[in-house]
Design an enzyme around this catalytic site. Structure first.
Site, PDB file in Angstrom:
ATOM      1  N   HIS A  12      -7.483  61.765  75.499  1.00 39.11           N
ATOM      2  CA  HIS A  12      -6.458  62.536  76.228  1.00 39.11           C
ATOM      3  C   HIS A  12      -5.325  61.645  76.739  1.00 39.11           C
ATOM      4  O   HIS A  12      -4.749  61.909  77.798  1.00 39.11           O
ATOM      5  CB  HIS A  12      -7.114  63.324  77.359  1.00 39.11           C
ATOM      6  N   HIS A  59      -7.641  62.140  87.009  1.00 36.16           N
ATOM      7  CA  HIS A  59      -7.385  60.713  87.200  1.00 36.16           C
ATOM      8  C   HIS A  59      -6.721  60.475  88.548  1.00 36.16           C
ATOM      9  O   HIS A  59      -5.627  59.906  88.626  1.00 36.16           O
ATOM     10  CB  HIS A  59      -6.508  60.177  86.076  1.00 36.16           C
ATOM     11  N   GLU A 240     -15.449  57.541  79.850  1.00 35.34           N
ATOM     12  CA  GLU A 240     -14.981  58.930  79.629  1.00 35.34           C
ATOM     13  C   GLU A 240     -15.751  59.596  78.482  1.00 35.34           C
ATOM     14  O   GLU A 240     -15.791  60.823  78.395  1.00 35.34           O
ATOM     15  CB  GLU A 240     -13.476  58.947  79.328  1.00 35.34           C
TER      16      GLU A 240
HETATM   17  C1  DHB Z   1      -4.582  55.890  78.783  1.00 33.35           C
HETATM   18  C2  DHB Z   1      -5.739  56.548  78.373  1.00 33.35           C
HETATM   19  C3  DHB Z   1      -6.405  57.418  79.247  1.00 33.35           C
HETATM   20  O1  DHB Z   1      -7.563  58.069  78.944  1.00 33.35           O
HETATM   21  C4  DHB Z   1      -5.893  57.634  80.509  1.00 33.35           C
HETATM   22  O2  DHB Z   1      -6.523  58.534  81.290  1.00 33.35           O
HETATM   23  C5  DHB Z   1      -4.750  56.978  80.931  1.00 33.35           C
HETATM   24  C6  DHB Z   1      -4.092  56.098  80.059  1.00 33.35           C
HETATM   25  C7  DHB Z   1      -3.838  54.988  77.859  1.00 33.35           C
HETATM   26  O3  DHB Z   1      -4.317  54.680  76.769  1.00 33.35           O
HETATM   27  O4  DHB Z   1      -2.729  54.583  78.191  1.00 33.35           O
HETATM   28 FE    FE Z   2      -8.403  59.151  80.823  1.00 32.30          FE
END
Ligand code: DHB
Ligand code: FE
Length: 280
Positions: A12, A59, A240
């Site tokens: 995501h 988040h 995750e």
């Molecule tokens: C990124 C990936 C994530 O799952 C997230 O929650 C925030 C950033 C990333 O790859 O930048």
């Molecule tokens: Fe994430």
């Protein structure tokens, strides 16, 4: 009766949402990522469910660190996309199926999962980026969505075994809902990635590919991966992936794998995506 017909898992990554919103999906960097979702965008046209139970993590966008539920369900009628520091994503509002949500919550508590109910929240990239990847640029999401939130941000995060069990409990709850509903379960996040610290940028392709290999037909092997192993092998945010386990357990034993996709680079994360149809 309601039934779970299919499951989708996908990373995501917020930058995917930004690329989508800014019309950069054909840029050389992003095109190979978005190509991986061409299949699901077609498939979903013939397989649009009534409801998606969307398993993701917030988040610290809407649920701040003052209260950190291990498992929680969105209980509002609708949810706006969260402002994660650069404005709300211009995507449709997420609309709940409150009767099914209430039934699942009740069944989970009976099943000894003391689920937290969230009566007001916004949904962040963990929820909206998968919706964009699957449904594309639409005026309204074509189905109801029950946001199902898992703590992967602050120790103690739930174990893989616990996630497996709550996936099974979701499956049992859906099966006993009297209305004839087609329900999908989606799991978002992962695959390997670490955003901070000295190991920032870590990707473990071997681990990720093995995870996808096992998820379809030997998924119960995966529930024994410990939180320490996720941390060591997949970086701080690789945990995750436990949300993929909830999706997989909710589907029951037999699945037909319709799509698998794995791509590096995409921001800081190894992007993974699968589509399963349930057999039972
Ligand atoms: C990124 C990936 C994530 O799952 C997230 O929650 C925030 C950033 C990333 O790859 O930048
Ligand atoms: Fe994430």
């Amino acid at each position: 009766m309601a039934r779970i017909s299919a499951g989708i898992a996908t990373s995501h990554v917020p930058a995917i949402g930004a690329a989508f919103d800014l019309g950069k999906t054909k840029d050389p960097y992003w095109a190979p990522v978005f190509e991986g979702y061409e299949f699901v965008k077609e498939w979903i046209k013939d397989n649009t469910p009534d409801v998606v139970i969307l398993v993701y993590n917030d988040h610290a966008s809407s649920l701040m660190m003052d209260i950190v539920p291990t498992f929680a369900m969105g209980f509002a009628d609708e949810f706006q996309s969260a402002d994660e520091g650069w404005g709300r994503r211009p995507v449709p509002v997420v609309k709940n199926h409150i009767e099914l949500a209430a039934h699942i919550a009740e069944q989970l508590v009976i099943d000894e999962f003391d689920i937290t109910l969230i009566n007001e929240m916004d949904v962040d990239h963990g929820c909206t980026v998968p919706l964009s990847l699957v449904f594309g640029d639409v005026e309204e999401w074509p189905c109801k969505v029950i946001p199902f939130v898992v703590n992967v941000s602050q120790f103690p995060t739930p174990s893989g075994e616990r996630c497996w069990k709550i996936g099974e409990a979701i499956r049992n709850a859906v099966k006993t809902f009297p209305e004839d509903l087609d329900v999908q379960v989606w799991g978002t996040g992962g695959m390997s990635h670490q955003l901070h610290g000295t190991r920032a940028g870590l990707i473990n392709e071997e681990f990720d590919r093995r995870f996808i290999d096992l998820l379809a037909h030997e998924p119960e092997e995966l529930k024994y991966i410990t939180r320490l192993e996720y941390l060591r092998e997949t970086g701080t945010e690789g945990i995750e992936l436990i949300m993929w386990l909830i999706m997989r357990a909710a589907l029951g034993y037999g699945v037909e794998e319709k799509k698998r996709f794995y791509r590096v680079p995409a921001s800081n994360t190894a992007v993974g995506h699968v589509v399963y149809e349930a057999k039972s």
